[in-house]
Motif scaffolding. Sequence first.
Motif, PDB file in Angstrom:
ATOM      1  N   SER A  41      50.285  57.425  41.681  1.00  0.00           N
ATOM      2  CA  SER A  41      50.068  56.665  40.450  1.00  0.00           C
ATOM      3  C   SER A  41      50.746  55.309  40.566  1.00  0.00           C
ATOM      4  O   SER A  41      51.552  55.075  41.467  1.00  0.00           O
ATOM      5  CB  SER A  41      50.612  57.438  39.246  1.00  0.00           C
ATOM      6  OG  SER A  41      51.970  57.725  39.426  1.00  0.00           O
ATOM      7  N   GLY A  42      50.414  54.439  39.635  1.00  0.00           N
ATOM      8  CA  GLY A  42      51.069  53.131  39.588  1.00  0.00           C
ATOM      9  C   GLY A  42      52.228  53.191  38.608  1.00  0.00           C
ATOM     10  O   GLY A  42      52.761  54.265  38.337  1.00  0.00           O
ATOM     11  N   GLY A  43      52.602  52.048  38.080  1.00  0.00           N
ATOM     12  CA  GLY A  43      53.697  52.015  37.115  1.00  0.00           C
ATOM     13  C   GLY A  43      55.046  52.087  37.803  1.00  0.00           C
ATOM     14  O   GLY A  43      55.139  52.231  39.027  1.00  0.00           O
ATOM     15  N   SER A  44      56.092  51.990  36.997  1.00  0.00           N
ATOM     16  CA  SER A  44      57.433  51.890  37.573  1.00  0.00           C
ATOM     17  C   SER A  44      58.101  53.258  37.764  1.00  0.00           C
ATOM     18  O   SER A  44      58.957  53.407  38.641  1.00  0.00           O
ATOM     19  CB  SER A  44      58.309  51.014  36.676  1.00  0.00           C
ATOM     20  OG  SER A  44      58.290  51.540  35.364  1.00  0.00           O
ATOM     21  N   THR A  45      57.714  54.259  36.991  1.00  0.00           N
ATOM     22  CA  THR A  45      58.425  55.546  37.044  1.00  0.00           C
ATOM     23  C   THR A  45      58.400  56.202  38.432  1.00  0.00           C
ATOM     24  O   THR A  45      59.424  56.747  38.854  1.00  0.00           O
ATOM     25  CB  THR A  45      57.875  56.513  35.967  1.00  0.00           C
ATOM     26  OG1 THR A  45      57.739  55.788  34.742  1.00  0.00           O
ATOM     27  CG2 THR A  45      58.779  57.703  35.754  1.00  0.00           C
ATOM     28  N   ASP A  73      44.494  55.504  40.061  1.00  0.00           N
ATOM     29  CA  ASP A  73      43.945  54.291  39.471  1.00  0.00           C
ATOM     30  C   ASP A  73      44.451  53.066  40.226  1.00  0.00           C
ATOM     31  O   ASP A  73      45.421  53.138  40.976  1.00  0.00           O
ATOM     32  CB  ASP A  73      44.247  54.164  37.966  1.00  0.00           C
ATOM     33  CG  ASP A  73      45.679  53.783  37.666  1.00  0.00           C
ATOM     34  OD1 ASP A  73      46.585  54.250  38.384  1.00  0.00           O
ATOM     35  OD2 ASP A  73      45.899  53.019  36.712  1.00  0.00           O
ATOM     36  N   ARG A  75      44.484  48.504  39.989  1.00  0.00           N
ATOM     37  CA  ARG A  75      44.181  47.269  39.270  1.00  0.00           C
ATOM     38  C   ARG A  75      43.170  46.460  40.082  1.00  0.00           C
ATOM     39  O   ARG A  75      43.101  46.618  41.303  1.00  0.00           O
ATOM     40  CB  ARG A  75      45.463  46.458  39.068  1.00  0.00           C
ATOM     41  CG  ARG A  75      46.449  47.083  38.072  1.00  0.00           C
ATOM     42  CD  ARG A  75      47.483  47.957  38.746  1.00  0.00           C
ATOM     43  NE  ARG A  75      48.372  48.651  37.801  1.00  0.00           N
ATOM     44  CZ  ARG A  75      49.518  48.129  37.367  1.00  0.00           C
ATOM     45  NH1 ARG A  75      49.930  46.959  37.780  1.00  0.00           N
ATOM     46  NH2 ARG A  75      50.265  48.807  36.520  1.00  0.00           N
ATOM     47  N   ASN A  85      48.622  48.784  42.930  1.00  0.00           N
ATOM     48  CA  ASN A  85      49.270  50.100  43.013  1.00  0.00           C
ATOM     49  C   ASN A  85      49.381  50.552  44.461  1.00  0.00           C
ATOM     50  O   ASN A  85      50.372  51.166  44.864  1.00  0.00           O
ATOM     51  CB  ASN A  85      48.484  51.138  42.196  1.00  0.00           C
ATOM     52  CG  ASN A  85      48.670  50.938  40.706  1.00  0.00           C
ATOM     53  OD1 ASN A  85      49.588  50.243  40.269  1.00  0.00           O
ATOM     54  ND2 ASN A  85      47.793  51.544  39.915  1.00  0.00           N
ATOM     55  N   GLY A 141      51.425  59.025  35.430  1.00  0.00           N
ATOM     56  CA  GLY A 141      52.431  58.558  34.483  1.00  0.00           C
ATOM     57  C   GLY A 141      51.779  58.516  33.115  1.00  0.00           C
ATOM     58  O   GLY A 141      50.581  58.776  32.976  1.00  0.00           O
ATOM     59  N   MET A 142      52.562  58.199  32.107  1.00  0.00           N
ATOM     60  CA  MET A 142      51.976  58.036  30.780  1.00  0.00           C
ATOM     61  C   MET A 142      52.521  56.772  30.145  1.00  0.00           C
ATOM     62  O   MET A 142      53.738  56.540  30.145  1.00  0.00           O
ATOM     63  CB  MET A 142      52.324  59.244  29.902  1.00  0.00           C
ATOM     64  CG  MET A 142      51.606  59.214  28.561  1.00  0.00           C
ATOM     65  SD  MET A 142      52.342  60.340  27.358  1.00  0.00           S
ATOM     66  CE  MET A 142      53.798  59.413  26.870  1.00  0.00           C
ATOM     67  N   GLY A 143      51.646  55.920  29.634  1.00  0.00           N
ATOM     68  CA  GLY A 143      52.083  54.717  28.938  1.00  0.00           C
ATOM     69  C   GLY A 143      52.522  55.062  27.519  1.00  0.00           C
ATOM     70  O   GLY A 143      52.175  56.120  26.988  1.00  0.00           O
ATOM     71  N   HIS A 147      48.106  56.333  27.296  1.00  0.00           N
ATOM     72  CA  HIS A 147      47.151  56.300  28.421  1.00  0.00           C
ATOM     73  C   HIS A 147      47.758  56.985  29.635  1.00  0.00           C
ATOM     74  O   HIS A 147      48.981  57.103  29.765  1.00  0.00           O
ATOM     75  CB  HIS A 147      46.712  54.859  28.756  1.00  0.00           C
ATOM     76  CG  HIS A 147      47.667  54.091  29.614  1.00  0.00           C
ATOM     77  ND1 HIS A 147      48.607  53.213  29.114  1.00  0.00           N
ATOM     78  CD2 HIS A 147      47.823  54.036  30.964  1.00  0.00           C
ATOM     79  CE1 HIS A 147      49.287  52.669  30.103  1.00  0.00           C
ATOM     80  NE2 HIS A 147      48.848  53.153  31.251  1.00  0.00           N
ATOM     81  N   THR A 148      46.875  57.428  30.500  1.00  0.00           N
ATOM     82  CA  THR A 148      47.298  57.909  31.810  1.00  0.00           C
ATOM     83  C   THR A 148      46.280  57.445  32.825  1.00  0.00           C
ATOM     84  O   THR A 148      45.133  57.178  32.459  1.00  0.00           O
ATOM     85  CB  THR A 148      47.470  59.440  31.839  1.00  0.00           C
ATOM     86  OG1 THR A 148      48.088  59.794  33.089  1.00  0.00           O
ATOM     87  CG2 THR A 148      46.142  60.170  31.702  1.00  0.00           C
ATOM     88  N   ALA A 149      46.681  57.344  34.102  1.00  0.00           N
ATOM     89  CA  ALA A 149      45.855  56.649  35.094  1.00  0.00           C
ATOM     90  C   ALA A 149      45.385  55.362  34.406  1.00  0.00           C
ATOM     91  O   ALA A 149      46.204  54.679  33.788  1.00  0.00           O
ATOM     92  CB  ALA A 149      44.731  57.535  35.584  1.00  0.00           C
ATOM     93  N   ARG A 181      40.226  47.813  35.562  1.00  0.00           N
ATOM     94  CA  ARG A 181      40.890  48.838  36.369  1.00  0.00           C
ATOM     95  C   ARG A 181      39.818  49.732  36.971  1.00  0.00           C
ATOM     96  O   ARG A 181      38.720  49.837  36.441  1.00  0.00           O
ATOM     97  CB  ARG A 181      41.803  49.708  35.498  1.00  0.00           C
ATOM     98  CG  ARG A 181      42.917  48.971  34.758  1.00  0.00           C
ATOM     99  CD  ARG A 181      44.042  48.632  35.680  1.00  0.00           C
ATOM    100  NE  ARG A 181      45.192  48.067  34.995  1.00  0.00           N
ATOM    101  CZ  ARG A 181      46.275  48.754  34.630  1.00  0.00           C
ATOM    102  NH1 ARG A 181      46.353  50.055  34.854  1.00  0.00           N
ATOM    103  NH2 ARG A 181      47.283  48.157  34.041  1.00  0.00           N
ATOM    104  N   LYS A 204      58.754  56.316  25.223  1.00  0.00           N
ATOM    105  CA  LYS A 204      57.647  57.273  25.387  1.00  0.00           C
ATOM    106  C   LYS A 204      57.811  58.501  24.488  1.00  0.00           C
ATOM    107  O   LYS A 204      56.908  59.333  24.410  1.00  0.00           O
ATOM    108  CB  LYS A 204      57.581  57.759  26.840  1.00  0.00           C
ATOM    109  CG  LYS A 204      57.605  56.671  27.916  1.00  0.00           C
ATOM    110  CD  LYS A 204      56.231  56.156  28.209  1.00  0.00           C
ATOM    111  CE  LYS A 204      56.224  55.006  29.196  1.00  0.00           C
ATOM    112  NZ  LYS A 204      56.374  55.431  30.578  1.00  0.00           N
TER     113      LYS A 204
HETATM  114  C1  6PG Z   1      49.124  52.010  36.277  1.00  0.00           C
HETATM  115  C2  6PG Z   1      49.221  53.462  36.046  1.00  0.00           C
HETATM  116  C3  6PG Z   1      49.579  53.884  34.668  1.00  0.00           C
HETATM  117  C4  6PG Z   1      51.071  54.235  34.617  1.00  0.00           C
HETATM  118  C5  6PG Z   1      51.562  54.283  33.186  1.00  0.00           C
HETATM  119  C6  6PG Z   1      53.050  54.533  33.104  1.00  0.00           C
HETATM  120  O1  6PG Z   1      48.383  51.617  37.143  1.00  0.00           O
HETATM  121  O2  6PG Z   1      49.809  51.288  35.576  1.00  0.00           O
HETATM  122  O3  6PG Z   1      48.841  54.336  36.964  1.00  0.00           O
HETATM  123  O4  6PG Z   1      48.804  54.915  34.169  1.00  0.00           O
HETATM  124  O5  6PG Z   1      51.301  55.451  35.249  1.00  0.00           O
HETATM  125  O6  6PG Z   1      51.257  53.063  32.568  1.00  0.00           O
HETATM  126  O7  6PG Z   1      53.722  53.479  33.710  1.00  0.00           O
HETATM  127  P1  6PG Z   1      55.299  53.396  33.809  1.00  0.00           P
HETATM  128  O8  6PG Z   1      55.719  54.416  34.796  1.00  0.00           O
HETATM  129  O9  6PG Z   1      55.562  52.006  34.312  1.00  0.00           O
HETATM  130  O10 6PG Z   1      55.815  53.632  32.449  1.00  0.00           O
END
Ligand code: 6PG
Length: 245
Positions: A41-45, A73, A75, A85, A141-143, A147-149, A181, A204
Amino acid sequence: MMPEIQIIPTQDELTAAAAALFLKIGRQAIQDRGRFSVALSGGSTPLPLYRRLAEPGLDSELDWSKIHFFWGDERAVGKEHPDSNFGQAYRALLAPRQIPPRQIHRVRGESQPADAARSYQQEILDFFPETPPRLDLVLLGMGSDGHTASLFPGTSVVRETGRPEESWVDAVHAPRLDSWRITFTPRLINAARRILFLVSGADKAETLYQVLKGPYQPRIFPSQLIGGKVTWLVDQEAGSLLKDL
Ligand code: 6PG
């Protein structure tokens, strides 16, 4: 199937728990099917997890030559772009581990989104022998909007879920971000053998509570679309409202 929810005190312990699960699922997949397919997944977590998995101490914990990396997912940017990602995971994990290109299945974020989605779907259909394609593990992850993915509230990929012509990978325009996306559809995510959500941070908490304990409103909270063998690893802050679960 009820999801498994683990509330874990710190970020560090969350990373350790996620790494342990990744290795366990990976070893089992290699033992059962000779390879381990995982969507990142993307995001920072998940970044600390990717860095942890690259540590030399884990060299012999998994047969790294048998892992195939996908992305749930992406960008709509090229692989060198800071928002990519793929790029993030490449720098943190794939490059240090010297994963060869044949084990890396990235989304062509630099292409037109619809073309990128179509060719990624084809790559997935070519890779997996079965329909639906079944990844061994999808990391999510979950925003804070639920949202997810790249399944964002109110977007077509969320609205159209359940239609027979639904695809496995879709291009979606996220109005709030004003960007495109490419994303796995819920149908592809839910076909996975295991799904692992990593959620951290106080921002969250309310959404996580709604997703797990509130009424089913997937257009508002698309994370509710995800089902199957799902594990939520949640830190104390994100899980603060779930105490009595
Ligand atoms: C992305 C993701 C997205 C991400 C969530 C949580 O491309 O941004 O895959 O779904 O997992 O937004 O992001 P954080 O971990 O940054 O809170």
